[in-house]
Design a protein around this motif. Structure first.
Motif, PDB file in Angstrom:
ATOM      1  N   VAL A 121       0.832  -1.202   0.000  1.00 49.33           N
ATOM      2  CA  VAL A 121       0.000   0.000   0.000  1.00 49.33           C
ATOM      3  C   VAL A 121       0.865   1.251   0.000  1.00 49.33           C
ATOM      4  N   ASN A 122       1.946   1.244   0.768  1.00 52.67           N
ATOM      5  CA  ASN A 122       2.853   2.396   0.758  1.00 52.67           C
ATOM      6  C   ASN A 122       3.409   2.649  -0.632  1.00 52.67           C
ATOM      7  N   ALA A 123       3.840   1.574  -1.299  1.00 50.87           N
ATOM      8  CA  ALA A 123       4.393   1.732  -2.647  1.00 50.87           C
ATOM      9  C   ALA A 123       3.347   2.285  -3.608  1.00 50.87           C
ATOM     10  N   ARG A 124       2.129   1.802  -3.504  1.00 50.51           N
ATOM     11  CA  ARG A 124       1.064   2.288  -4.377  1.00 50.51           C
ATOM     12  C   ARG A 124       0.720   3.749  -4.085  1.00 50.51           C
ATOM     13  N   MET A 125       0.664   4.094  -2.804  1.00 54.22           N
ATOM     14  CA  MET A 125       0.344   5.483  -2.470  1.00 54.22           C
ATOM     15  C   MET A 125       1.433   6.428  -2.969  1.00 54.22           C
ATOM     16  N   ILE A 126       2.687   6.077  -2.729  1.00 54.56           N
ATOM     17  CA  ILE A 126       3.787   6.938  -3.161  1.00 54.56           C
ATOM     18  C   ILE A 126       3.803   7.078  -4.670  1.00 54.56           C
ATOM     19  N   ASP A 127       3.592   5.983  -5.377  1.00 55.71           N
ATOM     20  CA  ASP A 127       3.530   6.033  -6.836  1.00 55.71           C
ATOM     21  C   ASP A 127       2.406   6.954  -7.298  1.00 55.71           C
ATOM     22  N   TYR A 128       1.261   6.862  -6.645  1.00 61.99           N
ATOM     23  CA  TYR A 128       0.131   7.698  -7.040  1.00 61.99           C
ATOM     24  C   TYR A 128       0.420   9.175  -6.772  1.00 61.99           C
ATOM     25  N   LEU A 129       0.948   9.484  -5.598  1.00 60.20           N
ATOM     26  CA  LEU A 129       1.267  10.875  -5.275  1.00 60.20           C
ATOM     27  C   LEU A 129       2.297  11.441  -6.252  1.00 60.20           C
ATOM     28  N   ASP A 130       3.323  10.649  -6.545  1.00 63.46           N
ATOM     29  CA  ASP A 130       4.336  11.108  -7.499  1.00 63.46           C
ATOM     30  C   ASP A 130       3.742  11.326  -8.880  1.00 63.46           C
ATOM     31  N   GLY A 131       2.795  10.442  -9.263  1.00 63.08           N
ATOM     32  CA  GLY A 131       2.171  10.579 -10.573  1.00 63.08           C
ATOM     33  C   GLY A 131       1.290  11.806 -10.681  1.00 63.08           C
ATOM     34  N   VAL A 132       0.611  12.162  -9.596  1.00 61.39           N
ATOM     35  CA  VAL A 132      -0.200  13.386  -9.607  1.00 61.39           C
ATOM     36  C   VAL A 132       0.702  14.616  -9.708  1.00 61.39           C
ATOM     37  N   ASP A 133       1.788  14.607  -8.932  1.00 61.79           N
ATOM     38  CA  ASP A 133       2.699  15.754  -8.932  1.00 61.79           C
ATOM     39  C   ASP A 133       3.503  15.845 -10.218  1.00 61.79           C
ATOM     40  N   ASP A 134       3.859  14.684 -10.765  1.00 67.44           N
ATOM     41  CA  ASP A 134       4.676  14.641 -11.986  1.00 67.44           C
ATOM     42  C   ASP A 134       4.226  13.435 -12.803  1.00 67.44           C
ATOM     43  N   PRO A 135       3.273  13.623 -13.731  1.00 66.23           N
ATOM     44  CA  PRO A 135       2.721  12.485 -14.487  1.00 66.23           C
ATOM     45  C   PRO A 135       3.766  11.630 -15.182  1.00 66.23           C
ATOM     46  N   ALA A 136       4.932  12.178 -15.480  1.00 69.26           N
ATOM     47  CA  ALA A 136       5.967  11.398 -16.159  1.00 69.26           C
ATOM     48  C   ALA A 136       6.516  10.292 -15.278  1.00 69.26           C
ATOM     49  N   ARG A 137       6.327  10.409 -13.934  1.00 76.03           N
ATOM     50  CA  ARG A 137       6.865   9.413 -13.007  1.00 76.03           C
ATOM     51  C   ARG A 137       5.862   8.319 -12.691  1.00 76.03           C
ATOM     52  N   GLU A 138       4.615   8.441 -13.140  1.00 76.19           N
ATOM     53  CA  GLU A 138       3.558   7.496 -12.761  1.00 76.19           C
ATOM     54  C   GLU A 138       3.921   6.079 -13.141  1.00 76.19           C
ATOM     55  N   GLY A 139       3.730   5.154 -12.211  1.00 74.84           N
ATOM     56  CA  GLY A 139       3.970   3.748 -12.474  1.00 74.84           C
ATOM     57  C   GLY A 139       5.352   3.270 -12.100  1.00 74.84           C
ATOM     58  N   GLU A 140       6.244   4.189 -11.693  1.00 71.04           N
ATOM     59  CA  GLU A 140       7.581   3.787 -11.312  1.00 71.04           C
ATOM     60  C   GLU A 140       7.547   3.033  -9.981  1.00 71.04           C
ATOM     61  N   GLY A 141       8.248   1.942  -9.893  1.00 70.85           N
ATOM     62  CA  GLY A 141       8.447   1.276  -8.620  1.00 70.85           C
ATOM     63  C   GLY A 141       7.266   0.461  -8.118  1.00 70.85           C
ATOM     64  N   VAL A 142       6.260   0.222  -8.957  1.00 72.70           N
ATOM     65  CA  VAL A 142       5.112  -0.593  -8.528  1.00 72.70           C
ATOM     66  C   VAL A 142       4.907  -1.689  -9.564  1.00 72.70           C
ATOM     67  N   PRO A 143       5.683  -2.771  -9.497  1.00 75.66           N
ATOM     68  CA  PRO A 143       5.524  -3.851 -10.453  1.00 75.66           C
ATOM     69  C   PRO A 143       4.116  -4.414 -10.440  1.00 75.66           C
ATOM     70  N   GLY A 144       3.566  -4.642 -11.617  1.00 72.31           N
ATOM     71  CA  GLY A 144       2.247  -5.243 -11.707  1.00 72.31           C
ATOM     72  C   GLY A 144       1.131  -4.349 -11.221  1.00 72.31           C
ATOM     73  N   ARG A 145       1.348  -3.029 -11.238  1.00 71.54           N
ATOM     74  CA  ARG A 145       0.312  -2.123 -10.745  1.00 71.54           C
ATOM     75  C   ARG A 145      -0.991  -2.326 -11.500  1.00 71.54           C
ATOM     76  N   ALA A 146      -2.119  -2.395 -10.731  1.00 73.62           N
ATOM     77  CA  ALA A 146      -3.434  -2.556 -11.336  1.00 73.62           C
ATOM     78  C   ALA A 146      -4.207  -1.264 -11.222  1.00 73.62           C
TER      79      ALA A 146
END
Length: 321
Positions: A296-321
């Motif tokens: 959950v931490n990894a998913r939350m951080i990925d989501y926050l980073d993606g909102v702040d910087d869409p180019a980073r979305e999906g980094e570090g969350v293998p198999g994100r659904a």
């Protein structure tokens, strides 16, 4: 309003006595110690009482602290009956490179002081908005779980101006709270008194991580003895109310949740709020941020980073659904 009048009101949360309150606060401090160290504590005044707040973040003077200063802060809103200590599995990861504030809702068992009812939707949004304003926070990522999820969702509907995003962890506010949830709460509380040897099996059966963390179990038991909540369960948002939301939403549900029907809401919310990221986590119920904290931490951080910087979305969350 005098302290005597406040204690007499039927819709104001209260402690049974000072001794039980202090014992509960000590139990909360033991749970806080499991997470990231708080860098500061604040008491901010609102129309509904005093909101107690913990601030987390990187150690001052470090490179991470410099990065955190330029990033949108995170605000955490806990579930019913609890305090900010429940975020102990999440604060180390979230606060590694961001400033994080954990609010304590007046009316629950915590260090906030409840003086006026705030369970009505507009008043709840006003309390949260006033708390953020008093902290000087004009733009935040709001994260809420359970009742705190309803507070977060309600804020996105009624007062979204300060919100960069809203993350909802198995939240209230999407369905009427049913009997099965109250039965689960009752059985979980009963199980806290079980012999230590039985608790792991009961924890697995009930999807209740509280039973296998001694400090968390002690805090819950002390809170039930010490505090009395005085508010009704929140009414769910209607389809029309959800359609008004423009804040980016992140919905994280437990497959075995008894608060809501995960498949139903994972389809409904993105349909009504386009762009919602919804995920159902396997092998968990109503506390995914506790018993699946790393994911959950990894998913939350990925989501926050993606909102702040869409180019980073999906980094570090293998198999994100």
């Amino acid at each position: 309003m005098s302290d005597t009048a406040t204690r007499a009101r039927a819709d104001i949360g209260r402690y049974v006595n000072d001794a039980l309150r202090d014992r509960y606060f000590a139990a909360c401090d033991a749970v806080h110690a499991l997470g990231a160290p708080a860098r500061a504590e604040y008491d901010v005044e609102t129309s509904f009482g005093t909101t107690h707040v913990y601030r987390y973040g990187p150690e001052e003077g470090t490179a991470a602290a410099g990065r955190a200063a330029g990033r949108t802060p995170v605000v955490l809103v806990h579930g019913a009956g609890g305090c900010a200590a429940m975020w102990y599995p999440n604060t180390p990861a979230l606060a590694a490179e961001r400033t994080v504030y954990a609010l304590e809702t007046p009316g629950d068992a915590n260090r906030s002081v409840h003086r006026a009812p705030l369970h009505q939707p507009e008043r709840a949004a006003q309390w949260l908005d006033e708390s953020l304003a008093a902290l000087g926070l004009d733009r935040v990522h709001l994260i809420g779980t359970s009742y705190g999820g309803w507070l977060t969702l309600n804020m996105a509907h009624r007062r979204p101006g300060r919100l960069a995003s809203a993350t909802l962890l198995d939240p209230g506010g999407l369905e009427k709270v049913g009997l099965r949830f109250f039965v689960w709460i009752f059985l979980s509380l009963f199980a806290t008194a079980a012999p230590a040897a039985l608790r792991p099996r009961l924890a697995a059966w009930l999807e209740q991580p509280v039973l296998v963390v001694p400090e968390l179990r002690a805090m819950v038991r002390a809170g039930v003895r010490a505090h009395r909540i005085r508010r009704p369960a929140p009414k769910p948002l209607t389809d029309d109310e959800l359609r008004t939301i423009r804040t980016p939403l992140h919905l994280v549900l437990g497959r075995r949740s008894l608060l809501l029907h995960p498949k139903r809401q994972a389809e409904r919310v993105p349909r009504l709020v386009p762009g919602t990221r919804a995920v159902i986590l396997e092998r968990t119920g109503h506390g995914p941020q506790i018993d699946h904290a790393d994911e959950v931490n990894a998913r939350m951080i990925d989501y926050l980073d993606g909102v702040d910087d869409p180019a980073r979305e999906g980094e570090g969350v293998p198999g994100r659904a």
